[in-house]
Design a protein around this motif. Structure first.
Motif, PDB file in Angstrom:
ATOM      1  N   MET A  10       0.824  -1.210   0.000  1.00  0.00           N
ATOM      2  CA  MET A  10       0.000   0.000   0.000  1.00  0.00           C
ATOM      3  C   MET A  10       0.858   1.261   0.000  1.00  0.00           C
ATOM      4  SD  MET A  10      -2.791  -1.215   2.847  1.00  0.00           S
ATOM      5  CE  MET A  10      -3.344   0.449   3.186  1.00  0.00           C
ATOM      6  N   LEU A  11       1.930   1.261   0.792  1.00  0.00           N
ATOM      7  CA  LEU A  11       2.712   2.472   1.005  1.00  0.00           C
ATOM      8  C   LEU A  11       3.996   2.522   0.184  1.00  0.00           C
ATOM      9  CD1 LEU A  11       2.407   2.848   4.890  1.00  0.00           C
ATOM     10  CD2 LEU A  11       0.941   3.801   3.098  1.00  0.00           C
ATOM     11  N   GLY A  12       4.361   1.397  -0.431  1.00  0.00           N
ATOM     12  CA  GLY A  12       5.623   1.388  -1.164  1.00  0.00           C
ATOM     13  C   GLY A  12       6.823   1.437  -0.247  1.00  0.00           C
ATOM     14  N   ILE A  13       6.715   0.854   0.933  1.00  0.00           N
ATOM     15  CA  ILE A  13       7.817   0.790   1.899  1.00  0.00           C
ATOM     16  C   ILE A  13       8.195  -0.679   2.069  1.00  0.00           C
ATOM     17  CG2 ILE A  13       8.590   1.309   4.238  1.00  0.00           C
ATOM     18  CD1 ILE A  13       6.435   3.426   4.427  1.00  0.00           C
ATOM     19  N   PRO A  14       9.454  -1.066   1.853  1.00  0.00           N
ATOM     20  CA  PRO A  14       9.844  -2.468   2.003  1.00  0.00           C
ATOM     21  C   PRO A  14       9.563  -2.977   3.422  1.00  0.00           C
ATOM     22  CG  PRO A  14      11.569  -1.217   0.897  1.00  0.00           C
ATOM     23  CD  PRO A  14      10.571  -0.217   1.394  1.00  0.00           C
ATOM     24  N   THR A  15       9.257  -4.253   3.527  1.00  0.00           N
ATOM     25  CA  THR A  15       8.967  -4.834   4.840  1.00  0.00           C
ATOM     26  C   THR A  15      10.153  -4.701   5.792  1.00  0.00           C
ATOM     27  OG1 THR A  15       9.631  -7.024   4.010  1.00  0.00           O
ATOM     28  CG2 THR A  15       7.278  -6.478   3.927  1.00  0.00           C
ATOM     29  N   VAL A  16      11.373  -4.809   5.255  1.00  0.00           N
ATOM     30  CA  VAL A  16      12.554  -4.682   6.119  1.00  0.00           C
ATOM     31  C   VAL A  16      12.628  -3.287   6.719  1.00  0.00           C
ATOM     32  CG1 VAL A  16      14.081  -4.016   4.199  1.00  0.00           C
ATOM     33  CG2 VAL A  16      15.047  -5.068   6.260  1.00  0.00           C
ATOM     34  N   THR A  17      12.184  -2.273   5.963  1.00  0.00           N
ATOM     35  CA  THR A  17      12.170  -0.903   6.486  1.00  0.00           C
ATOM     36  C   THR A  17      11.096  -0.737   7.542  1.00  0.00           C
ATOM     37  OG1 THR A  17      12.987  -0.067   4.369  1.00  0.00           O
ATOM     38  CG2 THR A  17      11.958   1.523   5.842  1.00  0.00           C
ATOM     39  N   LEU A  18       9.918  -1.325   7.323  1.00  0.00           N
ATOM     40  CA  LEU A  18       8.854  -1.260   8.323  1.00  0.00           C
ATOM     41  C   LEU A  18       9.307  -1.867   9.640  1.00  0.00           C
ATOM     42  CD1 LEU A  18       5.766  -2.248   6.121  1.00  0.00           C
ATOM     43  CD2 LEU A  18       6.294   0.023   7.029  1.00  0.00           C
ATOM     44  N   ARG A  19       9.986  -3.010   9.568  1.00  0.00           N
ATOM     45  CA  ARG A  19      10.473  -3.649  10.801  1.00  0.00           C
ATOM     46  C   ARG A  19      11.529  -2.787  11.477  1.00  0.00           C
ATOM     47  NH1 ARG A  19      10.680  -8.206   7.227  1.00  0.00           N
ATOM     48  NH2 ARG A  19       8.888  -9.601   7.510  1.00  0.00           N
ATOM     49  N   ALA A  20      12.414  -2.201  10.667  1.00  0.00           N
ATOM     50  CA  ALA A  20      13.479  -1.364  11.235  1.00  0.00           C
ATOM     51  C   ALA A  20      12.891  -0.140  11.922  1.00  0.00           C
ATOM     52  CB  ALA A  20      14.453  -0.933  10.136  1.00  0.00           C
ATOM     53  N   TRP A  21      11.907   0.499  11.295  1.00  0.00           N
ATOM     54  CA  TRP A  21      11.275   1.680  11.901  1.00  0.00           C
ATOM     55  C   TRP A  21      10.593   1.312  13.217  1.00  0.00           C
ATOM     56  CZ3 TRP A  21       8.540   4.889   7.485  1.00  0.00           C
ATOM     57  CH2 TRP A  21       9.535   5.406   6.631  1.00  0.00           C
TER      58      TRP A  21
END
Length: 314
Positions: A10-21
């Motif tokens: 939906m947001l165009g953010i990689p899953t690895v980035t979501l976890r890191a954030w």
């Protein structure tokens, strides 16, 4: 409620980035299923969309953006009409925008800003995406600008050198597997474009091969001592100009005469467009997506020639 894959899409953010954030900055706190899977609420998605906008559009550091988000939640402004959200850019649009910003910085000799943007891109999109979708297109664009007279020699050197240095940094991050052949990577004398060679060398390093990278415009007289002294088993040659094909094939023949058991990888547009190459069996597929199957076939299976190299060296 949305899964992490749905939110990433939906947001165009990689899953690895979501976890890191989440893990590093406590950007949002998704709920968890009994099995431990993350589930995001509408509010989580809205917060992540706001954070991405601050980071991408306003160049805000993610830690500062999270701090701003938490302050806003603690002290919400008075009710105002909900603004119409701008459409979320696709990943291709985001990559293109990042590439434009880095290119403009390099074109104007703003090295610190370019490095900051690259660091941000690695955090936002991950290393593979930054290399293949942002940095490589920039190198191609730089070469085209130089050839068409839109970039000076100094600009071309500065831009290429800075991005090449970012490639080199990752050579030392991957383990080396001794059963794989030792690789020598170079562009022969007269060839000044090394984008494809850089990519393939990084690919080999990620797969555990030790790579000695000589780069563009390598004089022939220095090649033979390195092959002998370093016990090179695989030589990678890349050319972009078909006019260098005969010269490169002759170099391959001279190396073979001196080292009969050595193997080769031949690549670049000069070989991809060749109709009468002398050694077609060694020409690599143009698409990097096909390199992994080649690697597994040639070096990672027990019956592959690469596996026999390892047995001979043990």
């Amino acid at each position: 409620m949305y899964s992490i894959k749905q939110v990433a899409a939906m947001l165009g953010i990689p899953t690895v980035t979501l976890r890191a954030w989440e893990n590093r900055y406590s950007a949002v706190t998704p709920e968890r299923t009994e099995s431990g899977y993350r589930m995001y609420t509408e509010e989580n998605v809205a917060d992540l969309r706001w954070l991405k906008e601050q980071v991408e559009l306003h160049q805000t550091n993610i830690s500062e953006a999270v701090r701003m988000l938490k302050v806003n939640k603690l002290n919400p402004p008075e009710a105002v009409p909900t603004p119409i959200m701008a459409p979320v850019p696709t990943m291709e649009e985001a990559y293109a925008r990042m590439a434009d910003q880095i290119y403009d910085s390099l074109y104007n000799f703003q090295g610190e800003r370019a490095n900051g943007l690259i660091d941000f891109g690695f955090t936002m999109y991950g290393y593979d995406s930054m290399f293949y979708h942002v940095l490589v297109p920039i190198l191609v664009r730089v070469g085209d600008a130089w050839e068409q007279g839109r970039a000076s020699v100094a600009q071309e050197h500065f831009m290429t050198q800075l991005i090449s240095q970012r490639f080199y940094q990752f050579f030392h991050l991957f383990p080396i597997y001794p059963h794989l052949p030792k690789v020598l990577a170079l562009c022969p004398e007269g060839e000044h474009h090394q984008v494809g060679l850089l990519l393939f060398s990084l690919f080999m390093r990620k797969n555990g091969a030790e790579v000695l990278y000589l780069g563009a415009n390598t004089p022939e007289e220095g090649i033979f001592p390195i092959i002998r002294e370093q016990k090179i088993k695989l030589v990678c040659l890349s050319i972009t100009s078909p006019g260098l094909l005969v010269k490169c094939d002759q170099l391959v023949e001279r190396i073979m005469n001196e080292f009969p058991h050595i193997r080769f990888v031949l690549g670049g547009k000069g070989y991809e467009r060749a109709e009468h190459a002398r050694y077609p069996q060694w020409i690599m597929p143009e698409s990097s997506a096909d390199w992994q199957s080649w690697m597994e076939r040639e070096y990672l299976s027990e019956r592959s020639p690469g596996a026999r190299f390892g047995q001979a060296n043990n």
